[in-house]
Motif scaffolding. Structure first.
Motif, short mmCIF file in Angstrom:
data_model
loop_
_atom_site.label_atom_id
_atom_site.label_comp_id
_atom_site.label_asym_id
_atom_site.label_seq_id
_atom_site.Cartn_x
_atom_site.Cartn_y
_atom_site.Cartn_z
N PHE B 179 -31.86 -22.88 9.11
CA PHE B 179 -30.77 -22.04 8.60
C PHE B 179 -29.54 -22.88 8.28
CE2 PHE B 179 -32.97 -18.81 11.46
CZ PHE B 179 -33.81 -18.41 10.44
N SER B 260 -31.73 -20.91 4.40
CA SER B 260 -30.35 -20.89 4.90
C SER B 260 -30.14 -19.64 5.75
CB SER B 260 -29.35 -20.91 3.76
OG SER B 260 -29.27 -19.63 3.16
N GLY B 261 -31.17 -18.86 5.97
CA GLY B 261 -31.01 -17.61 6.70
C GLY B 261 -30.00 -16.71 6.01
N SER B 262 -30.04 -16.71 4.69
CA SER B 262 -29.12 -15.91 3.86
C SER B 262 -27.66 -16.33 4.00
CB SER B 262 -29.22 -14.41 4.19
OG SER B 262 -30.42 -13.90 3.73
N GLN B 263 -27.42 -17.45 4.63
CA GLN B 263 -26.00 -17.80 4.88
C GLN B 263 -25.38 -18.61 3.75
OE1 GLN B 263 -24.25 -17.54 8.59
NE2 GLN B 263 -25.94 -18.59 9.54
N SER B 264 -26.19 -19.18 2.88
CA SER B 264 -25.62 -19.90 1.75
C SER B 264 -26.00 -19.17 0.48
CB SER B 264 -26.20 -21.31 1.67
OG SER B 264 -25.97 -22.00 2.84
N ALA B 265 -25.22 -19.42 -0.55
CA ALA B 265 -25.51 -18.75 -1.81
C ALA B 265 -25.72 -19.79 -2.89
CB ALA B 265 -24.38 -17.82 -2.18
#
Lengths: 419, 311
Positions: B179, B260-265
């Motif tokens: 992540f 990124s576990g949805s943490q980066s775009a």
């Protein structure tokens, strides 16, 4: 012709047609077996077991497609010809109904309509209940006719969605890794859980969980968490952006399985979660609690709606299916996973006394409680997290919602993810 | 064609060509132009229908208006205004470029090394082919599975951490393995290195070994041969691999989301979020800007190497 007699005609007809080489007068009876209804919805209720049982009990084929909430909205709004039955949530209905892709249903054809829980009719669980914030199901549950486009506030006899399942959501925790009691939503941002918290990355639901947290922290008081002002959205997102940048979150999740994996692997010890995900974690033998919190629950409800294109034999089959849905078997199947059914009393017939006591009445289990798939979920003496149906559904603080400022909120949400 | 007629290759073909040319002259050049157009027409039709038309549609839709649940044909600039006026866009594009550049460097180094080994160190053709096929084995499974299998490996209680702990290298599990940007780039490199190996290996195989011998005879060291002979001659392959990797990474959204576990775009995720929320016009506008960015990058790359000439 009433529903009941048509059904018996159907059965007789099928028998007759089977014995006849011509079969021509019995086209309808033959045809119902050829009917295929295409249903789509979120993974929670689109289960193959249901389709199999439909085939067994009603004779026609139900094709199930399970998608995530966003894709469900997308399909309902943009691909009206790709489905016959939409299994969607009430807040999605608010978005999708104006597209005209669904048709209202005549409640007089719904056998168990009178037994449907008050939440979906006049909005009140019990006559004394107050209606929670957000998009309460009854507020988008009725229109003024089969082609009605405006939602009406009374029980008009034309329902947009026939309620199927609903539940009250809260935070899931790993009691073995936290080792103290958690009683407030604000714990999600407690620095103690730095790098071990998660929230769901579905903006419309995530923002509500955020609001529950911010209100619990005493940072913001909302007039309506389901319909925030721009200022409230800004403040809410700002608090969470700061937490994100401080490394509070391990990950965000978008699908059910992701939330299960995060929790089961111990990557996360506290997070927004859905009830069957807790069940799935527990089924792996890992302790997981759906923690009731002082501020109450964030609740949601789903229902099935008919495609506007559905007519004739297919529509009859769909009504048949809806009546069967409310008849108890599905309700029991879903309630044994921790959801509630729209007509609990019919579900009772399909549950053991122990199961009914544990899941609905909040009583101690007298024996092992297993999921419909056979995994043990609770031992004798265990009590359901949050207690009885009325304790849980009576403590709803807010319903999943679509805000007037939805587009603005979505943009802010994107900023939050990119921050 | 022109070459053969100029050099006057003996045989029957120049004669036929002369005849046909004469005939073409008689009936006018339009007829041959028409004929060749007709011969190319299936390809043109396919390209028009499956490439130009969809892209045209995306461009058109990017000027439309969207509300919560409907899309209104219009000609408004608000999608672009919002996109270009928001600092999120710039941050996300920058992040996308960052992923692309780091992945490019890693895949190039690994890809070049592998291709070099295969082309120059492995002597027999059989072994070259065998080893090359070995490289493709991971591609027998879907790339989502290859990507997701990293998650349990890199997790807090995953194999990597527990091995490191039991070896005594670390005391506490390393959090940034999963992540994180590290995980994203690791997955990208894993997924896309083959796209670098294949074209580089292909060009290297066509390098005339006598050139290398000549360089050695002339007293060049190994490093000099690599730098002055092999790399310049491998440029087309490197460039093709680069284009593959850059476009794949810049267009990706699922790897970034999972790793990124949805943490980066990245830009792909912006588009997918918009699509998910039925904001097709805004998604289309982002797609157009992304397409232009990628085209510009490729345009710049092609200034360095003329692939057509080198092939």
């Amino acid at each position: 012709m009433t529903k009941h007699s048509r059904r018996s005609v159907l059965k007789g007809g099928a028998a007759f047609a089977a014995g006849s080489t011509l079969g021509a007068p019995m086209i309808w009876a033959q045809n119902i077996k050829d009917v295929t209804l295409r249903q789509f919805g979120t993974g929670v209720s689109n289960l193959n077991e249901v389709a199999e049982k439909v085939k067994e009990d009603l004779g026609f084929t139900l094709e199930m497609t399970a998608l995530d909430s966003d894709s469900v909205t997308q399909r309902a709004a943009t691909q009206p010809n790709s489905f016959d039955i939409a299994d969607i949530e009430y807040w999605i209905c608010k978005k999708v109904w104006p597209t005209g892709n669904l048709q209202a249903m005549d409640t007089s054809k719904i056998k168990n309509y009178d037994k449907i829980v008050g939440i979906f009719r006049d909005g009140k669980l019990t006559p004394e209940s107050t209606i929670a914030q957000g998009t309460a199901p009854h507020s988008v549950g009725f229109v003024d006719g089969t082609g009605g486009t405006e939602f009406v506030a009374n029980e008009s006899g034309w329902m947009t969605l026939i309620p199927t399942i609903y539940n009250a959501d809260t935070l899931g925790i790993r009691p073995d890794l936290i080792e103290r009691s958690i009683t407030n939503w604000s714990e999600l941002l407690n620095p103690e859980f730095k790098g071990k918290a998660s929230i769901l990355d579905i903006s419309s639901i995530g923002i509500m969980d955020m609001a529950m947290v911010c209100e619990s922290m005493g940072e913001i008081t909302y007039a309506d968490k389901g319909n925030m002002t721009r200022e409230e959205i800004d403040k809410t997102i700002a608090i969470f952006t700061e937490a994100k940048q401080n490394g509070q979150f391990r990950a965000f999740w978008k699908s059910f399985d992701e939330s299960v994996n995060l929790m089961a692997s111990g990557e996360v010890v506290i997070q927004s979660m859905w009830s069957p995900a807790i069940t799935a974690v527990k089924a792996q033998g890992i302790p997981c609690v759906y923690q009731p919190l002082e501020e109450g629950y964030r609740s949601w409800g789903g229902g099935i709606g008919l495609s506007a294109a559905l007519e004739g034999l297919e529509r009859d089959a769909a009504y048949e299916y809806i009546n069967w849905y409310l008849d108890g078997w599905v309700g029991g199947f879903l309630m044994r996973q921790g959801y509630y059914s729209a007509v609990p009393e019919t579900s009772k017939n399909f549950m053991s006394e122990n199961e009914w006591g544990y899941w609905f009445e909040g009583k101690e289990a007298t024996d092992v409680i297993t999921s419909p798939f056979g995994d043990p979920l609770a031992q004798a003496g265990d009590v359901r997290d949050g207690g009885s149906f009325y304790d849980r559904m009576g403590a709803v603080a807010c319903w999943n919602a679509v805000m007037d400022e939805n587009q603005y909120m979505v943009r802010k949400w994107n900023e939050f993810i990119a921050a | 064609m022109t070459v053969s007629s100029k050099t006057g290759v003996p045989g029957i073909s120049p004669g036929i060509k002369d005849v046909s040319r004469a005939r073409a002259k008689l009936s006018g050049t339009t007829s041959t132009g028409f004929k060749s157009l007709l011969m190319a027409s299936p390809l043109i039709a396919v390209l028009l229908f499956f490439l130009v038309l969809p892209i045209g549609m995306i461009v058109v839709v990017s000027f439309w208006q969207a509300t919560e649940f409907s899309i209104i044909p219009a000609f408004v600039l608000e999608n672009y205004e919002f996109l270009l006026g928001s600092d999120v866009t710039y941050r996300v594009f920058l992040n996308t470029l960052k992923y692309a550049v780091i992945t490019w460097v890693c895949t190039l180094l690994i890809g070049f090394a592998v291709a070099y080994f295969l082309a120059f160190h492995v002597r027999s053709l059989t072994w070259q082919i065998t080893l090359f096929l070995l490289c493709t084995i991971p591609f027998w499974t879907s790339n989502i599975i290859r990507m997701i299998s990293w998650i349990p490996f890199l997790g807090r209680n995953g194999i990597a951490n527990s091995t490191l702990i039991s070896l005594g290298v670390i005391e506490e599990p390393v959090e940034w393995l999963l992540f994180s940007d590290f995980a994203v780039i690791l997955a990208f490199v894993h997924l896309y290195t083959l796209f670098m190996i294949v074209p580089i290996f292909n060009t290297m195989m066509r390098i005339d070994h006598s050139l290398i011998e000549a360089a050695r005879d002339a007293g060049a060291s190994g490093a000099q041969i690599l730098w002055n002979v092999i790399i310049p001659l491998s440029k087309p392959g490197i460039m093709i691999g680069t284009i593959f990797v850059l476009t794949l990474v810049m267009g990706d959204f699922i790897t970034v989301r999972f790793m990124s576990g949805s943490q980066s775009a990245n830009v792909g995720r912006l588009i997918s979020n918009d699509v998910a929320l039925l904001q097709y016009p805004s998604a289309a506008a982002t797609a157009v800007v992304l397409l232009l960015t990628v085209l510009i990058v490729i345009g710049i790359l092609l200034r360095f190497v003329d692939i057509r000439k080198e092939l």
